[in-house]
Write an enzyme that holds these catalytic residues in place. Structure first.
Site, PDB file in Angstrom:
ATOM      1  N   SER A  94       0.806  -1.224   0.000  1.00  0.00           N
ATOM      2  CA  SER A  94       0.000   0.000   0.000  1.00  0.00           C
ATOM      3  C   SER A  94       0.833   1.265   0.000  1.00  0.00           C
ATOM      4  O   SER A  94       0.289   2.355  -0.117  1.00  0.00           O
ATOM      5  CB  SER A  94      -0.917   0.013   1.222  1.00  0.00           C
ATOM      6  N   THR A 221      -1.873   3.265   1.658  1.00  0.00           N
ATOM      7  CA  THR A 221      -1.633   4.393   2.565  1.00  0.00           C
ATOM      8  C   THR A 221      -1.258   4.048   4.011  1.00  0.00           C
ATOM      9  O   THR A 221      -1.810   3.153   4.622  1.00  0.00           O
ATOM     10  CB  THR A 221      -2.872   5.321   2.667  1.00  0.00           C
ATOM     11  N   THR A 239       1.660   7.072   0.454  1.00  0.00           N
ATOM     12  CA  THR A 239       0.844   6.025  -0.171  1.00  0.00           C
ATOM     13  C   THR A 239       1.285   5.709  -1.594  1.00  0.00           C
ATOM     14  O   THR A 239       1.904   6.540  -2.261  1.00  0.00           O
ATOM     15  CB  THR A 239      -0.630   6.495  -0.230  1.00  0.00           C
ATOM     16  N   ARG A 249      -3.596   9.638 -11.730  1.00  0.00           N
ATOM     17  CA  ARG A 249      -4.609   9.878 -10.687  1.00  0.00           C
ATOM     18  C   ARG A 249      -3.914  10.246  -9.373  1.00  0.00           C
ATOM     19  O   ARG A 249      -2.958   9.605  -8.955  1.00  0.00           O
ATOM     20  CB  ARG A 249      -5.467   8.632 -10.500  1.00  0.00           C
ATOM     21  N   THR A 272      -6.901   7.094   5.652  1.00  0.00           N
ATOM     22  CA  THR A 272      -6.673   6.064   4.649  1.00  0.00           C
ATOM     23  C   THR A 272      -8.048   5.661   4.121  1.00  0.00           C
ATOM     24  O   THR A 272      -9.060   5.970   4.726  1.00  0.00           O
ATOM     25  CB  THR A 272      -5.956   4.834   5.247  1.00  0.00           C
ATOM     26  N   GLY A 273      -8.052   4.969   2.994  1.00  0.00           N
ATOM     27  CA  GLY A 273      -9.331   4.591   2.400  1.00  0.00           C
ATOM     28  C   GLY A 273      -9.593   5.402   1.141  1.00  0.00           C
ATOM     29  O   GLY A 273      -8.669   6.003   0.573  1.00  0.00           O
TER      30      GLY A 273
HETATM   31  N1  GLY Z   1      -6.312   7.320   0.465  1.00  0.00           N
HETATM   32  C1  GLY Z   1      -5.402   6.967  -0.515  1.00  0.00           C
HETATM   33  C2  GLY Z   1      -5.847   7.217  -1.875  1.00  0.00           C
HETATM   34  O1  GLY Z   1      -7.043   7.215  -2.145  1.00  0.00           O
HETATM   35  O2  GLY Z   1      -5.004   7.413  -2.732  1.00  0.00           O
END
Ligand code: GLY
Length: 373
Positions: A94, A221, A239, A249, A272-273
């Site tokens: 991650s 993340t 992350t 992105r 995170t998420g």
């Molecule tokens: N929270 C990490 C992401 O959406 O890139």
């Protein structure tokens, strides 16, 4: 001098002062000094990967950060030293080295940091080839007038700052998982773009369901925040972002106010998420703002989650009950050293205090995980 002591030293010094004062009969006169005992209990909080041993080591991110911080290191330096353990771990898919790549198989990393006392911040996005984007974000903060450098510019900046640039940050594990994702998503190569987007998302989620990717690693993340006994607050988020994302992105992690926000004396929040949910609502800023108004970190985090739930109306993002079908987790602490992990659905978060590192349950907005449509 007193404020240079860590809490353990402080408690020892305070106890010695009380015992000495009691013995000499001057306890009353000494009483005002005890006001300092309201000193902040130092704490480091992080996502759950902040309390896992990495690379065969015997110290976790939150433990390293807490130890350095209470031994007198700068709070942000301590937190970054902590997350470096996770960034450098090839098995943590991650973050950093071995993070899950984008749709083209390229690992692109995002990170931001905020230094409360210095009132400074730095971030990088879409950075390729550097295992520790957190350190590059800190350089942006330290040596430039800017808050965010992206893409090739970020890599050129890192090179100039002496960071090693590698051709490819994939490990054999992240490469194999990318191949599996390709197999599941693109049997006919380019579909209708909308269908392809959803096919990509569904394939990723099916890999989570099949146990190939840790549920918390789909969005990647680590966030790590800390407050020392002087009340100095800092935070870092780093992350590899959403697994298999469209190249370029950028999620919430490098965006101040979205994946991280710190205001000294007031508090810190990071996440995170699903980053898009935090970009839409600038959730971390919102949480710190709510804490400024006196809300406890738990209540502030739950309020941010409620707002995300209210803003989630696209069917593709809702479960059979109309609730969000994605996870978002907040790690929040305030200027008193109070803290909380809050999440859309139940999970764990990492904490280190004088008692040591541990995983705790988050306070969840919904007690049951999403139901499939
Ligand atoms: N929270 C990490 C992401 O959406 O890139």
């Amino acid at each position: 001098m007193t404020n240079k002591l860590n809490r353990r030293e402080f408690m020892a010094a305070s106890t010695a002062a009380i015992v000495g004062a009691a013995a000499s009969g001057t306890l009353k006169a000494q009483a005002p000094a005890l006001a300092v005992s309201k000193g902040i209990p130092p704490v480091v909080i992080a996502s759950s990967n902040g309390h896992q041993f990495k690379n065969g080591g015997d110290v976790t991110c939150v433990e390293r950060a807490f130890r350095m911080m209470t031994e007198g290191s700068d709070v942000l330096d301590s937190l970054i030293a902590g997350v470096n353990i996770v960034e450098l771990d090839p098995l943590d898919s991650s973050v950093g080295y071995g993070g899950l790549p984008n749709a083209d198989g390229v690992v692109q990393l995002d990170s931001s940091c905020m230094h409360g006392p210095k009132k400074r911040a730095g971030a990088v996005a879409c950075l390729e080839g550097v295992r520790t984007p957190s350190l590059v974000a800190q350089k942006v903060m330290d040596v430039t007038d800017h808050h965010l450098i992206v893409g090739k510019g970020a890599q050129d900046f890192a090179r100039l700052m002496g960071f090693k640039i590698e051709d490819d940050l994939n490990t054999s594990k992240s490469r194999q998982l990318w191949m599996e994702w390709k197999r599941r998503t693109d049997p006919e190569h380019w579909l209708d773009p909308d269908k392809r987007l959803m096919a990509g998302y569904r394939a990723g989620m099916s890999m989570v369901a099949d146990g190939l990717i840790d549920r918390d690693h789909h969005f990647g993340t680590i966030n790590c925040n800390g407050i020392n006994s002087k009340g100095e607050i800092c935070g870092i988020t780093t992350t590899s972002g959403l697994a298999w994302k469209i190249p370029g992105r950028v999620g919430d992690s490098p965006i101040l106010g979205a994946g991280l926000y710190v205001e000294d004396r007031v508090g810190a929040a990071g996440s995170t998420g699903r980053g898009e949910a935090n970009l839409y609502g600038l959730s971390s800023f919102l949480i710190v703002e709510l804490m400024r108004q006196g809300r406890h970190p738990k209540d502030a985090g739950l309020e941010a989650l409620r707002r995300i739930a209210n803003n989630t109306i696209d069917k593709r993002l809702c479960d059979a009950m109309g609730r969000p079908n994605f996870q978002v987790i907040f790690y929040s602490l305030n200027g008193k050293g109070e803290y909380a992990g809050t999440s859309m659905f139940p999970t764990k978060y990492a904490v280190c205090t004088e008692k040591g590192g541990q995983l705790l349950d988050t306070a969840a907005l919904y007690s049951e995980w999403p139901r499939r449509n």
